[in-house]
Write a protein that holds these residues in place. Structure first.
Motif, short mmCIF file in Angstrom:
data_model
loop_
_atom_site.label_atom_id
_atom_site.label_comp_id
_atom_site.label_asym_id
_atom_site.label_seq_id
_atom_site.Cartn_x
_atom_site.Cartn_y
_atom_site.Cartn_z
N HIS A 26 0.68 -1.30 0.15
CA HIS A 26 -0.04 -0.12 -0.10
C HIS A 26 0.89 1.39 -0.02
CE1 HIS A 26 -3.46 -2.59 0.81
NE2 HIS A 26 -2.85 -3.22 1.53
N ARG A 27 2.22 1.24 -0.12
CA ARG A 27 2.91 2.44 -0.16
C ARG A 27 2.84 3.09 -1.69
NH1 ARG A 27 7.14 2.56 3.67
NH2 ARG A 27 6.61 1.54 5.43
N GLU A 28 2.59 4.26 -1.68
CA GLU A 28 2.47 5.07 -2.87
C GLU A 28 3.99 5.55 -3.31
OE1 GLU A 28 -0.80 7.64 -2.85
OE2 GLU A 28 -2.14 6.02 -2.49
N HIS A 29 5.08 5.74 -2.47
CA HIS A 29 6.15 6.42 -2.77
C HIS A 29 7.37 5.85 -1.67
CE1 HIS A 29 8.77 9.59 -4.27
NE2 HIS A 29 9.02 9.68 -3.00
N ASN A 52 -0.83 -6.48 -3.27
CA ASN A 52 -0.89 -5.05 -2.84
C ASN A 52 0.17 -4.14 -2.65
OD1 ASN A 52 -3.57 -5.83 -2.10
ND2 ASN A 52 -3.02 -6.98 -0.43
N THR A 53 1.13 -4.53 -3.62
CA THR A 53 1.96 -3.71 -3.49
C THR A 53 1.97 -2.54 -4.58
OG1 THR A 53 3.76 -5.24 -2.51
CG2 THR A 53 4.79 -3.50 -3.86
N LEU A 54 2.03 -1.48 -4.64
CA LEU A 54 1.88 -0.32 -5.56
C LEU A 54 3.20 -0.11 -6.29
CD1 LEU A 54 -0.53 1.82 -3.46
CD2 LEU A 54 -1.12 -0.16 -4.87
N LEU A 55 4.21 -0.28 -5.72
CA LEU A 55 5.59 0.20 -6.39
C LEU A 55 6.43 -1.00 -6.94
CD1 LEU A 55 6.75 1.85 -3.26
CD2 LEU A 55 5.92 3.09 -5.25
#
Length: 130
Positions: A26-29, A52-55
């Motif tokens: 859920h990290r966006e940055h 669920n990993t955004l990167l």
């Protein structure tokens, strides 16, 4: 944690099962000089998935002394179940997750040793790689 040419990487420490399971979900940055170090109680084969990993991430698998044992480049976020599981291929004590492109940008290679300054119960359970 320190890399070639005295590059310093600030890492969050994931050294419990719940912290390792949640990881960077859920990290966006993630800043260029940041990462997450997964600490395990033993040296064994390791697996990782991008649920669920955004990167997009690069992943390094390290021995107990910080030697790079294997690497995975540009793992993309998983968009549908089931998510593939990527493995270390060799037993590892640590797993380091960093932004995609980090391995190539810093010229990292299998056999290099990273200096680890890991302090459990330090403020925010953080460390550095040198």
């Amino acid at each position: 944690m320190s890399l070639a040419k005295d590059y310093r990487l600030d890492v969050e420490i994931a050294d419990t099962a719940p912290l390792r399971e949640y990881g960077l979900m859920h990290r966006e940055h993630l800043q260029e000089n940041q990462g997450m170090l997964f600490v395990y109680p033993d040296q064994a084969l390791r697996g990782v998935w991008m649920k669920n990993t955004l990167l997009a991430l690069d992943i390094l698998f390290l021995s107990a002394d910080g030697t790079i044992l294997s690497m995975l480049r540009n793992l993309l976020p998983c968009r549908q179940d089931p998510c593939p599981i990527y493995t270390s291929g060799v037993p590892a004590q640590y797993m380091l997750e960093v932004n995609s492109g980090f391995i190539d940008k810093h010229g990292l290679a299998i056999g290099q040793t990273l200096m680890l300054d890991y302090r459990r119960n330090a403020p925010a359970d953080t460390g550095t790689l040198f």
